[in-house]
Write a protein that holds these residues in place. Structure first.
Motif, mmCIF file in Angstrom:
data_model
loop_
_atom_site.group_PDB
_atom_site.id
_atom_site.type_symbol
_atom_site.label_atom_id
_atom_site.label_comp_id
_atom_site.label_asym_id
_atom_site.label_seq_id
_atom_site.Cartn_x
_atom_site.Cartn_y
_atom_site.Cartn_z
ATOM 1 N N UNK A 1 -5.522 57.137 46.590
ATOM 2 C CA UNK A 1 -6.026 58.100 45.641
ATOM 3 C C UNK A 1 -4.917 59.119 45.380
ATOM 4 N N UNK A 2 -4.612 59.344 44.134
ATOM 5 C CA UNK A 2 -3.522 60.248 43.783
ATOM 6 C C UNK A 2 -3.979 61.700 43.826
ATOM 7 N N UNK A 3 -3.020 62.585 43.764
ATOM 8 C CA UNK A 3 -3.346 64.019 43.757
ATOM 9 C C UNK A 3 -4.214 64.381 42.553
ATOM 10 N N UNK A 4 -3.982 63.732 41.420
ATOM 11 C CA UNK A 4 -4.744 64.082 40.213
ATOM 12 C C UNK A 4 -6.161 63.533 40.234
ATOM 13 N N UNK A 5 -6.384 62.430 40.931
ATOM 14 C CA UNK A 5 -7.738 61.867 40.968
ATOM 15 C C UNK A 5 -8.530 62.294 42.198
ATOM 16 N N UNK A 6 -7.871 62.812 43.221
ATOM 17 C CA UNK A 6 -8.563 63.164 44.465
ATOM 18 C C UNK A 6 -9.435 64.407 44.311
ATOM 19 N N UNK A 7 -8.884 65.460 43.764
ATOM 20 C CA UNK A 7 -9.592 66.744 43.713
ATOM 21 C C UNK A 7 -10.944 66.679 43.003
ATOM 22 N N UNK A 8 -11.057 66.027 41.831
ATOM 23 C CA UNK A 8 -12.364 65.968 41.179
ATOM 24 C C UNK A 8 -13.442 65.281 42.009
ATOM 25 N N UNK A 9 -13.017 64.450 42.971
ATOM 26 C CA UNK A 9 -13.959 63.749 43.831
ATOM 27 C C UNK A 9 -14.155 64.448 45.174
ATOM 28 N N UNK A 10 -13.536 65.639 45.323
ATOM 29 C CA UNK A 10 -13.652 66.366 46.574
ATOM 30 C C UNK A 10 -12.943 65.685 47.732
ATOM 31 N N UNK A 11 -11.869 64.965 47.446
ATOM 32 C CA UNK A 11 -11.131 64.233 48.473
ATOM 33 C C UNK A 11 -9.680 64.675 48.515
ATOM 34 N N UNK A 12 -9.006 64.294 49.582
ATOM 35 C CA UNK A 12 -7.568 64.510 49.706
ATOM 36 C C UNK A 12 -6.850 63.310 49.099
ATOM 37 N N UNK A 13 -5.640 63.558 48.594
ATOM 38 C CA UNK A 13 -4.813 62.448 48.129
ATOM 39 C C UNK A 13 -4.239 61.718 49.336
ATOM 40 N N UNK A 14 -3.782 60.491 49.125
ATOM 41 C CA UNK A 14 -3.157 59.769 50.224
ATOM 42 C C UNK A 14 -1.883 60.475 50.682
ATOM 43 N N UNK A 15 -1.161 61.106 49.761
ATOM 44 C CA UNK A 15 0.022 61.860 50.169
ATOM 45 C C UNK A 15 -0.369 62.960 51.148
ATOM 46 N N UNK A 16 -1.478 63.650 50.883
ATOM 47 C CA UNK A 16 -1.927 64.717 51.774
ATOM 48 C C UNK A 16 -2.381 64.147 53.122
ATOM 49 N N UNK A 17 -3.002 62.991 53.092
ATOM 50 C CA UNK A 17 -3.469 62.370 54.328
ATOM 51 C C UNK A 17 -2.290 61.854 55.145
ATOM 52 N N UNK A 18 -1.381 61.144 54.505
ATOM 53 C CA UNK A 18 -0.288 60.487 55.209
ATOM 54 C C UNK A 18 0.813 61.447 55.633
ATOM 55 N N UNK A 19 1.029 62.494 54.864
ATOM 56 C CA UNK A 19 2.071 63.450 55.226
ATOM 57 C C UNK A 19 3.463 62.870 55.096
ATOM 58 N N UNK A 20 4.390 63.458 55.832
ATOM 59 C CA UNK A 20 5.800 63.074 55.708
ATOM 60 C C UNK A 20 6.194 61.930 56.630
ATOM 61 N N UNK A 21 5.256 61.423 57.425
ATOM 62 C CA UNK A 21 5.567 60.318 58.340
ATOM 63 C C UNK A 21 5.581 58.965 57.633
ATOM 64 N N UNK A 22 5.170 58.946 56.372
ATOM 65 C CA UNK A 22 5.073 57.698 55.619
ATOM 66 C C UNK A 22 5.781 57.829 54.285
ATOM 67 N N UNK A 23 6.210 56.695 53.755
ATOM 68 C CA UNK A 23 6.797 56.676 52.413
ATOM 69 C C UNK A 23 6.019 55.692 51.551
ATOM 70 N N UNK A 24 5.984 55.970 50.260
ATOM 71 C CA UNK A 24 5.316 55.062 49.317
ATOM 72 C C UNK A 24 6.235 53.902 48.980
#
Length: 96
Positions: free
Chosen positions: A1-24
């Motif tokens: 879930x991207x930053x732009x689609x997460x907020x309207x659904x009341x969720x965190x984006x995967x970037x926010x969940x994964x943090x800096x320990x992961x790369x896309x």
């Protein structure tokens, strides 16, 4: 879930969940109808032994799969893999 689609659904984006320990990483995924689509996955930057999947993480994955119409068989496979990774939450995973 991207930053732009997460907020309207009341969720965190995967970037926010994964943090800096992961790369896309861009990947190709075959859908059930045989078509190929572009997708992204996350790869751990510095692998570590004995990491366990959290219930919150499994919940995000299962919800995303449901939102995208994944069938029950596939959902169960994902739950089984997560439960094997962290047996201490296996029962809770099956209840998702």
């Amino acid at each position: 879930m991207s930053r732009t689609t997460a907020a309207p659904h009341g969720r965190k984006s995967f970037d926010a969940i994964e943090g800096t320990a992961y790369s896309r990483k861009p990947i190709k995924v075959r859908k059930s109808d045989g078509s190929i689509v572009d997708a992204e996955t996350y790869l751990v930057i510095t692998p570590q032994n004995h990491l366990r999947t959290s219930l919150d993480y499994v919940r995000y994955i299962i919800q995303g799969l449901r939102d995208h119409g994944a069938d029950g068989g596939y959902l169960q496979k994902v739950k089984d893999v997560a439960a094997r990774n962290n047996p201490t939450i296996a029962q809770q995973i099956q209840g998702l």
